[in-house]
Design a protein around this motif. Structure first.
Motif, PDB file in Angstrom:
ATOM      1  N   ASP A 204       4.205  -4.470  -2.224  1.00  0.00           N
ATOM      2  CA  ASP A 204       3.179  -3.656  -2.602  1.00  0.00           C
ATOM      3  C   ASP A 204       3.810  -2.512  -3.295  1.00  0.00           C
ATOM      4  O   ASP A 204       3.041  -1.797  -4.055  1.00  0.00           O
ATOM      5  CB  ASP A 204       2.464  -3.452  -1.343  1.00  0.00           C
ATOM      6  CG  ASP A 204       1.596  -4.360  -1.003  1.00  0.00           C
ATOM      7  OD1 ASP A 204       1.967  -5.637  -1.162  1.00  0.00           O
ATOM      8  OD2 ASP A 204       0.522  -4.152  -0.251  1.00  0.00           O
ATOM      9  N   SER A 205       4.766  -1.847  -2.857  1.00  0.00           N
ATOM     10  CA  SER A 205       5.494  -0.866  -3.546  1.00  0.00           C
ATOM     11  C   SER A 205       4.413   0.387  -3.579  1.00  0.00           C
ATOM     12  O   SER A 205       4.647   0.663  -4.762  1.00  0.00           O
ATOM     13  CB  SER A 205       6.339  -1.185  -4.864  1.00  0.00           C
ATOM     14  OG  SER A 205       7.020  -1.886  -4.624  1.00  0.00           O
ATOM     15  N   CYS A 206       3.867   0.775  -2.727  1.00  0.00           N
ATOM     16  CA  CYS A 206       2.836   1.791  -2.828  1.00  0.00           C
ATOM     17  C   CYS A 206       3.219   3.046  -3.349  1.00  0.00           C
ATOM     18  O   CYS A 206       4.405   3.641  -3.042  1.00  0.00           O
ATOM     19  CB  CYS A 206       2.013   2.141  -1.567  1.00  0.00           C
ATOM     20  SG  CYS A 206       0.940   0.648  -0.811  1.00  0.00           S
TER      21      CYS A 206
ATOM     22  N   CYS B  69       6.541   4.420  -1.395  1.00  0.00           N
ATOM     23  CA  CYS B  69       6.861   3.878  -0.011  1.00  0.00           C
ATOM     24  C   CYS B  69       8.376   3.495  -0.103  1.00  0.00           C
ATOM     25  O   CYS B  69       8.363   2.598  -0.864  1.00  0.00           O
ATOM     26  CB  CYS B  69       5.865   3.045   0.517  1.00  0.00           C
ATOM     27  SG  CYS B  69       6.143   2.191   2.114  1.00  0.00           S
TER      28      CYS B  69
ATOM     29  N   CYS C 271       8.927  -3.751   0.795  1.00  0.00           N
ATOM     30  CA  CYS C 271       7.530  -4.498   0.719  1.00  0.00           C
ATOM     31  C   CYS C 271       7.153  -4.730  -0.673  1.00  0.00           C
ATOM     32  O   CYS C 271       7.260  -3.824  -1.456  1.00  0.00           O
ATOM     33  CB  CYS C 271       6.627  -3.471   1.349  1.00  0.00           C
ATOM     34  SG  CYS C 271       4.986  -3.901   1.139  1.00  0.00           S
TER      35      CYS C 271
ATOM     36  N   LEU D 120      -2.686   3.123   2.230  1.00  0.00           N
ATOM     37  CA  LEU D 120      -1.640   2.711   2.507  1.00  0.00           C
ATOM     38  C   LEU D 120      -1.775   1.981   3.758  1.00  0.00           C
ATOM     39  O   LEU D 120      -2.980   1.771   4.358  1.00  0.00           O
ATOM     40  CB  LEU D 120      -0.777   3.786   3.043  1.00  0.00           C
ATOM     41  CG  LEU D 120      -0.291   4.799   2.022  1.00  0.00           C
ATOM     42  CD1 LEU D 120       0.595   6.134   2.790  1.00  0.00           C
ATOM     43  CD2 LEU D 120       0.450   4.264   0.978  1.00  0.00           C
ATOM     44  N   CYS D 121      -0.961   1.197   4.191  1.00  0.00           N
ATOM     45  CA  CYS D 121      -1.164   0.232   5.286  1.00  0.00           C
ATOM     46  C   CYS D 121      -0.957   0.836   6.658  1.00  0.00           C
ATOM     47  O   CYS D 121      -0.624   1.950   6.689  1.00  0.00           O
ATOM     48  CB  CYS D 121       0.029  -0.986   5.291  1.00  0.00           C
ATOM     49  SG  CYS D 121       1.752  -0.523   5.591  1.00  0.00           S
TER      50      CYS D 121
ATOM     51  N   HIS E 140       9.523   1.071   1.935  1.00  0.00           N
ATOM     52  CA  HIS E 140       9.599  -0.115   2.688  1.00  0.00           C
ATOM     53  C   HIS E 140       9.907  -1.270   1.728  1.00  0.00           C
ATOM     54  O   HIS E 140       9.560  -1.162   0.674  1.00  0.00           O
ATOM     55  CB  HIS E 140       8.612  -0.540   3.544  1.00  0.00           C
ATOM     56  CG  HIS E 140       8.326   0.352   4.895  1.00  0.00           C
ATOM     57  ND1 HIS E 140       9.073  -0.068   5.862  1.00  0.00           N
ATOM     58  CD2 HIS E 140       7.687   1.564   5.083  1.00  0.00           C
ATOM     59  CE1 HIS E 140       8.758   0.692   6.800  1.00  0.00           C
ATOM     60  NE2 HIS E 140       8.183   1.808   6.476  1.00  0.00           N
TER      61      HIS E 140
ATOM     62  N   LEU F 264      -3.058  -5.729   2.847  1.00  0.00           N
ATOM     63  CA  LEU F 264      -4.279  -5.094   2.666  1.00  0.00           C
ATOM     64  C   LEU F 264      -4.578  -4.961   1.399  1.00  0.00           C
ATOM     65  O   LEU F 264      -5.804  -5.074   0.765  1.00  0.00           O
ATOM     66  CB  LEU F 264      -4.437  -3.836   3.366  1.00  0.00           C
ATOM     67  CG  LEU F 264      -3.910  -2.474   2.892  1.00  0.00           C
ATOM     68  CD1 LEU F 264      -4.589  -1.421   3.608  1.00  0.00           C
ATOM     69  CD2 LEU F 264      -2.348  -2.473   3.023  1.00  0.00           C
ATOM     70  N   HIS F 265      -3.604  -4.884   0.259  1.00  0.00           N
ATOM     71  CA  HIS F 265      -3.797  -4.619  -0.990  1.00  0.00           C
ATOM     72  C   HIS F 265      -4.312  -5.828  -1.727  1.00  0.00           C
ATOM     73  O   HIS F 265      -4.894  -5.794  -2.918  1.00  0.00           O
ATOM     74  CB  HIS F 265      -2.575  -3.860  -1.634  1.00  0.00           C
ATOM     75  CG  HIS F 265      -2.356  -2.567  -1.195  1.00  0.00           C
ATOM     76  ND1 HIS F 265      -1.336  -2.239  -0.155  1.00  0.00           N
ATOM     77  CD2 HIS F 265      -2.982  -1.477  -1.217  1.00  0.00           C
ATOM     78  CE1 HIS F 265      -1.282  -0.848   0.133  1.00  0.00           C
ATOM     79  NE2 HIS F 265      -2.470  -0.243  -0.451  1.00  0.00           N
TER      80      HIS F 265
ATOM     81  N   LYS G  38       1.097   0.444   8.960  1.00  0.00           N
ATOM     82  CA  LYS G  38       2.269   0.802   9.381  1.00  0.00           C
ATOM     83  C   LYS G  38       2.875   1.969   9.080  1.00  0.00           C
ATOM     84  O   LYS G  38       3.474   2.873   9.426  1.00  0.00           O
ATOM     85  CB  LYS G  38       3.166  -0.354   8.914  1.00  0.00           C
ATOM     86  CG  LYS G  38       4.703  -0.447   9.379  1.00  0.00           C
ATOM     87  CD  LYS G  38       5.184  -1.721   9.084  1.00  0.00           C
ATOM     88  CE  LYS G  38       5.280  -1.735   7.365  1.00  0.00           C
ATOM     89  NZ  LYS G  38       5.953  -3.097   6.996  1.00  0.00           N
ATOM     90  N   VAL G  39       2.154   2.649   7.662  1.00  0.00           N
ATOM     91  CA  VAL G  39       2.909   3.889   7.311  1.00  0.00           C
ATOM     92  C   VAL G  39       1.739   4.984   7.089  1.00  0.00           C
ATOM     93  O   VAL G  39       2.255   6.265   6.919  1.00  0.00           O
ATOM     94  CB  VAL G  39       3.040   3.159   5.767  1.00  0.00           C
ATOM     95  CG1 VAL G  39       3.363   4.629   4.993  1.00  0.00           C
ATOM     96  CG2 VAL G  39       4.307   2.179   5.810  1.00  0.00           C
TER      97      VAL G  39
HETATM   98  S1  SF4 Z   1       1.895  -1.891   2.004  1.00  0.00           S
HETATM   99 FE1  SF4 Z   1       2.588  -0.375   3.502  1.00  0.00          FE
HETATM  100  S2  SF4 Z   1       4.903  -1.011   3.746  1.00  0.00           S
HETATM  101 FE2  SF4 Z   1       4.165  -1.699   1.857  1.00  0.00          FE
HETATM  102  S3  SF4 Z   1       4.524  -0.579   0.156  1.00  0.00           S
HETATM  103 FE3  SF4 Z   1       2.316  -0.057   0.952  1.00  0.00          FE
HETATM  104  S4  SF4 Z   1       2.539   1.533   2.363  1.00  0.00           S
HETATM  105 FE4  SF4 Z   1       4.650   0.672   2.096  1.00  0.00          FE
END
Ligand code: SF4
Length: 241
Positions: free
Chosen positions: A15-17, A9, A13, A44-45, A11, A180-181, A47-48
């Motif tokens: 979490d760096s998914c 991802c 963020c 994923l969240c 973003h 959420l993670h 948003k994504v």
């Molecule tokens: S939590 Fe959402 S915005 Fe953050 S890295 Fe994961 S998918 Fe991307």
């Protein structure tokens, strides 16, 4: 034939998914969090999750648009890249010719630009212009300065380490919804006996799920923080080492 492309991802963020994109005939048809990445854990969240809808949305901005009419009316005309770049360059040149380079103030933040576009190219560009210098994203810089002054580094703990905590304070974060993670790790810590405290003026889903919800009036949580710091230092409760 479908192929699965692994990626991350973009973003800005923490979490760096890690994600997996299924591509069929050059078109992405499915996006999912990687199940093999322990932190992303297959999800994923919000948003994504629907990112592909946005990638192929007819509303997506794919060309330079120039505002026509007053601000706020939402009327734009499509112009070519050449026209857009020439107009921006001529306005920058005229501002610099009249007032000097420092009349240009670069103000941006990372968003989903990544290190190359955000952290290297734009800085070189604005340095060549002789532009004013700004710590760019004002909100993040303020937070970083506060964290640096308090603990001497902006490096946090590994989120996975939260499972070892016995007392977790979620201050102004609706973790269940927006982080959420981290939430499953908070729950694991709780299953192992941790107490979870939420400080938030709003009775969020996270506050509902906590052991203790402290609900200060908006704007008063600095007093709560200072009060806690006073008690901690006055009673010598901190781990100085
Ligand atoms: S939590 Fe959402 S915005 Fe953050 S890295 Fe994961 S998918 Fe991307």
């Amino acid at each position: 034939m479908a192929t699965v492309v692994r990626g991350g991802c973009p973003h800005d963020c923490p979490d760096s998914c890690a994600w997996e994109v299924t591509v069929e005939d050059g078109r992405a048809v499915k996006l999912a969090g990687s199940a093999s990445n322990p932190y992303t854990h297959g999800g994923l969240c919000a948003k994504v999750n629907n990112y592909l809808d946005r990638v192929y949305s007819p509303d997506r901005v794919l060309h330079p648009l120039r505002r026509v009419g007053p601000k706020g009316e939402g009327r734009f005309e499509q112009v070519s890249w050449e026209v857009a770049l020439a107009e921006i360059a001529s306005r920058l040149r005229s501002v610099i010719a009249e007032h000097g380079g420092e009349a240009v103030l670069p103000y941006d933040f990372a968003g989903n630009m990544g290190v190359i576009q955000w952290h290297s190219m734009s800085r070189r560009f604005f340095a060549r212009l002789g532009a004013s210098r700004l710590l760019r994203g004002i909100c993040g810089s303020t937070a970083n300065a506060g964290v640096m002054a308090t603990i001497g580094t902006t490096t946090g703990i590994l989120p996975e380490d939260i499972v070892h905590s016995r007392f977790i304070v979620l201050w102004g974060t609706n973790t269940v919804v927006t982080n959420l993670h981290l939430w499953p790790l908070v729950r694991r810590a709780r299953d192992q006996g941790a107490k979870v405290v939420v400080v938030d003026p709003v009775r969020t889903r996270t506050a509902e799920a906590a052991d203790w919800h402290i609900q200060p009036l908006p704007g008063t949580d600095s007093a709560l923080a200072l009060g806690m710091m006073h008690v901690i230092v006055a009673k010598g409760l901190q781990d100085a080492a």
